[in-house]
Design a protein around this motif. Structure first.
Motif, PDB file in Angstrom:
ATOM      1  N   GLU A  44      85.680  38.994  32.945  1.00 37.48           N
ATOM      2  CA  GLU A  44      84.393  38.909  33.640  1.00 37.48           C
ATOM      3  C   GLU A  44      83.870  40.309  33.956  1.00 37.48           C
ATOM      4  O   GLU A  44      82.672  40.593  33.771  1.00 37.48           O
ATOM      5  CB  GLU A  44      84.533  38.109  34.929  1.00 37.48           C
ATOM      6  N   ARG A  45      84.742  41.173  34.428  1.00 40.29           N
ATOM      7  CA  ARG A  45      84.298  42.547  34.755  1.00 40.29           C
ATOM      8  C   ARG A  45      83.824  43.283  33.513  1.00 40.29           C
ATOM      9  O   ARG A  45      82.860  44.054  33.565  1.00 40.29           O
ATOM     10  CB  ARG A  45      85.452  43.310  35.422  1.00 40.29           C
ATOM     11  N   ARG A  46      84.469  43.056  32.401  1.00 42.01           N
ATOM     12  CA  ARG A  46      84.115  43.796  31.187  1.00 42.01           C
ATOM     13  C   ARG A  46      82.863  43.246  30.498  1.00 42.01           C
ATOM     14  O   ARG A  46      82.012  44.018  30.023  1.00 42.01           O
ATOM     15  CB  ARG A  46      85.289  43.770  30.206  1.00 42.01           C
ATOM     16  N   PHE A  47      82.739  41.902  30.443  1.00 38.70           N
ATOM     17  CA  PHE A  47      81.658  41.309  29.662  1.00 38.70           C
ATOM     18  C   PHE A  47      80.595  40.591  30.485  1.00 38.70           C
ATOM     19  O   PHE A  47      79.559  40.192  29.943  1.00 38.70           O
ATOM     20  CB  PHE A  47      82.244  40.328  28.637  1.00 38.70           C
ATOM     21  N   GLY A  48      80.841  40.417  31.775  1.00 36.54           N
ATOM     22  CA  GLY A  48      79.856  39.750  32.612  1.00 36.54           C
ATOM     23  C   GLY A  48      79.860  38.238  32.498  1.00 36.54           C
ATOM     24  O   GLY A  48      78.989  37.571  33.054  1.00 36.54           O
ATOM     25  N   VAL A  49      80.837  37.674  31.788  1.00 35.08           N
ATOM     26  CA  VAL A  49      80.961  36.217  31.649  1.00 35.08           C
ATOM     27  C   VAL A  49      81.801  35.704  32.812  1.00 35.08           C
ATOM     28  O   VAL A  49      82.912  36.178  33.035  1.00 35.08           O
ATOM     29  CB  VAL A  49      81.623  35.845  30.308  1.00 35.08           C
ATOM     30  N   GLU A  50      81.278  34.754  33.558  1.00 40.95           N
ATOM     31  CA  GLU A  50      81.963  34.282  34.763  1.00 40.95           C
ATOM     32  C   GLU A  50      83.373  33.783  34.461  1.00 40.95           C
ATOM     33  O   GLU A  50      83.593  33.051  33.498  1.00 40.95           O
ATOM     34  CB  GLU A  50      81.148  33.169  35.421  1.00 40.95           C
TER      35      GLU A  50
END
Length: 335
Positions: free
Chosen positions: A208-214
């Motif tokens: 999530e931190r790297r790609f913004g996907v929850e």
């Protein structure tokens, strides 16, 4: 954002044979290899191939028996004599079903609280009380999914929050069961222990931190595809690993990792979902992952529950793999 690499468009395939309770392995409830993008996909071009390679249920509901429970930890909050047996009877009246679901969920939440506070979520499987209560809850929801009229009457007797949770879970299971196709009782599935819940949670949050996907969406995908890695078998179309990637799609989005490694698989899935529209449009991205409206609905329903109450993640983690055969339903993992 750079355009996703182009890949040969695979021919459309039917539903996968495995289905986990969330999205079936065609047989399970909610796990199936993802399919090819539908012709009605949004105009902004998604990758030509989906990770799992088939538009059907998922693979996490069908594997062979696994022993993921942490037998040494014992019950954490519920007394051993107060726990449901693995094959405990499911009530068949609305009132009794509502009471069973209400009491089981309350006990399960207490057991999960004790488990997470103990600091043991990163070591081994769930404690015995969580495992047994989660299995009974799962079986209640599976029964409710197959008996919608009874479920509606039972859920009307529940508190609003639990009724909403019950409706989401039951709807997700029902959607995935609709994609399932029974297999022969002689079919063989490979299973294994899931990596610890705390370890997997770390991978979801890092992605999530790297790609913004929850992280809740990523967790719901792994839950649906392989019941958090319990299903080891490739799908019938060749999708592999805990997030069920087709080889060509993994080559394009796997970031050079090992498709069988949970950490690498989660990163690859986040990379793929980001490339196909997440987090701006999860419905579009998930449809690219598995071109089935039922699959998309199930993933969003489960991720919604985790967002509302993080304990749902640990409950789903403790649900088991079921397979639907021509001779009836069979549980392949758990106590």
């Amino acid at each position: 954002m750079e355009a996703p690499p182009k890949q040969p468009r695979p021919r459309r395939r039917g539903p996968a044979q495995l289905a986990t309770v969330a999205a079936p392995l065609a047989v399970l409830i909610a796990t199936a290899a993802c399919g090819t993008p539908a012709a009605s996909a949004p105009a902004e071009r998604p990758p030509a191939t989906s990770p799992t390679g088939s538009s059907g249920g998922a693979a996490g509901d069908a594997t062979s028996r696994d022993t993921t429970s942490d037998a040494t930890s014992g019950a954490t909050s519920a007394q051993a004599d107060d726990l449901p047996a693995p094959g405990a009877k499911i009530p068949t009246s609305a009132g009794a079903l509502a009471t069973a679901l209400k009491e089981t969920t309350a006990k399960l939440n207490d057991a999960i609280d004790a488990w997470t506070k103990s600091g043991r979520t990163a070591k081994g499987g769930p404690p015995r009380d969580v495992e047994l209560l989660a299995l009974y809850q799962q079986r209640v929801y599976r029964y409710a999914a197959r008996h919608p009229d009874l479920a509606a009457r039972a859920f009307a007797r529940l508190p609003a929050a639990l009724a909403s949770q019950a409706k989401d879970n039951t709807a997700a299971i029902r959607e995935l069961l609709a994609l399932a196709r029974p297999i022969k009782p002689s079919a063989v599935f490979k299973t294994q222990k899931a990596r610890p819940a705390g370890e997997l949670l770390g991978y979801f949050k890092k992605a999530e931190r790297r790609f913004g996907v929850e992280w809740e969406v990523l967790a719901a995908v792994m839950f649906a595809e392989t019941k958090f890695g319990r299903v080891r078998s490739d799908s019938y179309v060749g999708a592999q690993g805990p997030m069920q990637f087709m080889p060509a799609t993994w080559k394009a989005y796997g970031l050079g990792g090992n498709v069988q490694n949970p950490r690498d698989a989660v990163m690859g899935a986040a990379n793929y979902l980001k490339a196909t529209g997440a987090p701006r449009d999860y419905r579009r991205a998930l449809h690219a992952y598995n071109p089935s409206r039922a699959y998309v609905n199930a993933i969003l329903a489960h991720s919604r529950q985790i967002k509302r109450d993080p304990r749902a993640y640990y409950a789903y983690y403790s649900w088991q793999v079921f397979v639907l055969t021509t001779a009836g339903e069979r549980r392949l993992t758990g106590p």
